[in-house]
Write a protein that holds these residues in place. Sequence first.
Motif, short mmCIF file in Angstrom:
data_model
loop_
_atom_site.label_atom_id
_atom_site.label_comp_id
_atom_site.label_asym_id
_atom_site.label_seq_id
_atom_site.Cartn_x
_atom_site.Cartn_y
_atom_site.Cartn_z
N ALA A 111 -5.41 -0.55 -5.13
CA ALA A 111 -5.43 0.13 -3.87
C ALA A 111 -4.76 1.67 -4.35
O ALA A 111 -4.95 2.63 -3.75
CB ALA A 111 -4.62 -0.54 -2.80
N TYR A 146 -2.84 -4.45 -5.14
CA TYR A 146 -2.20 -3.11 -4.79
C TYR A 146 -2.43 -2.13 -6.13
O TYR A 146 -2.25 -0.93 -5.91
CB TYR A 146 -0.90 -3.35 -4.66
N ARG A 178 -3.93 4.54 3.55
CA ARG A 178 -5.59 3.96 3.96
C ARG A 178 -5.83 3.90 5.31
O ARG A 178 -6.78 4.08 5.65
CB ARG A 178 -5.78 2.67 2.96
N ASP A 186 -6.14 5.33 -3.42
CA ASP A 186 -5.78 6.29 -2.46
C ASP A 186 -5.56 7.31 -3.24
O ASP A 186 -5.59 8.60 -2.70
CB ASP A 186 -4.24 5.63 -2.14
N TYR A 225 0.92 -1.22 -0.03
CA TYR A 225 -0.04 -0.07 0.09
C TYR A 225 0.84 1.37 -0.09
O TYR A 225 1.85 1.50 0.70
CB TYR A 225 -0.74 0.12 1.24
#
Length: 440
Positions: free
Chosen positions: A55, A52, A250, A59, A13
Amino acid sequence: MTTTRFAPSPTGYLHVGNLRTALFNYMIARKAGGTFILRIDDTDPERSKPEYVDAIQEDLTWLGLTWDRIEYQSRRLDRYAEAADALRAAGRFYEAFETPTELDLKRKKQLNMGKPPVYDRAALALSEDEKAALRAERGQGVWRFKLDHERITWTDGILGDISIDAASVSDPVLIRGDGQVLYTIASVVDDTEMGVTHVVRGSDHVTNTATQIQIMAALGHGHPEFAHHSLLTGPQGEALSKRLGTLALRDLRAEGVEPMALLSLMARLGSSQPVEVAGSLEALIEGFDLSTFGAAPTKFDRADLFPLTARVLHATPFAEVADEIAALGVPAAQAELFWEVARANITTRADLAGWWQLFRDGGAPLVAEEDRAFVADAFARLPEPPYGPETWGAWTAEVKAASGRKGKGLFMPLRKAVTGLERGPEMADVMRLLQKKPTL
Ligand code: GLU
């Protein structure tokens, strides 16, 4: 045309360290009206994960950092193979067969002799027969780029004039024995073909930059402008690299950090400009100046994000939170007043629920023994809600006349009895939001 890129590897992340890199590149592109590319560095099939990749986009989107284009290195492997061929043809690529253990041993020997642990280029001396024999025994070798042993120089956008002796750097491995293309060459090919004009990345990449400048030249290209920002440390100056995993964007989001608080901090931290809550991303971009950043490690304290978040919320207009407030069950007629009153008393949005609960159900009365009769009498003088803007003034005037109390001795016991708190919003506003008559 200014073109920048943010090039995360989808192996985890995004954390605050990544955000700094993303934001600098984003702001350079936006300030110049150029292009910002999101490049997914996924040449490592084992460590790269699609979740990922998702993600990373989530983000960045949460923060409002939009990209003009997304590129995946895993879809460009043929380009990297072409570049490898070109380096081979130029005599700048050689196969080497040392095992990791052998390399480690060499390094230890060099260090023992007080020498820098630079690859000794033993593979350059191998004959074709010897290579064939090694290949038969150990499989394909790795491919190393043969650096020209000269000084590599560039003017860094943050570090200033840099000069690195190529002889102090190992010939970088660009392709692994299993054929996996490594970031160093993939990035060179992408930066060149995508017309990247400015590369900002962490100072842990300075040596990479030196080798990449030579690889670009060997492929017949110039190089972009480079700038290397300092790495983040903890508040005490301790290395953060191991703890960055706990500073995932996150997680900060889940803790209620506001995007603009995070952006405002990261866009100025480590520069000579003060950290101020920006009204908008545009305002941050407008004031961004890479040359104000220093080379020294930058201290980051996650605790700083919370006062900034509170300030962002204090300045947030009702329209932006209307849905959230409706979802708490606040009646529409009182929603805006609730926000005006509550926003000055919260650190994160999560605190809103507590304030609404207080107004809806009443606070647990905080009443000193000697104030009991006084409060009981005061409550008896209070009608049923709804209460208006005049309720508090009228009520306290009546209680004052009846009890003879005034000032703090009058107001404080009432505040504590109604809200259960020693401080908080103006009582006139509190009364207007109360859904039930307070009781002991
Ligand atoms: N994928 C590389 C990293 O995350 C990119 C470095 C670069 O910006 O060139 O470190």
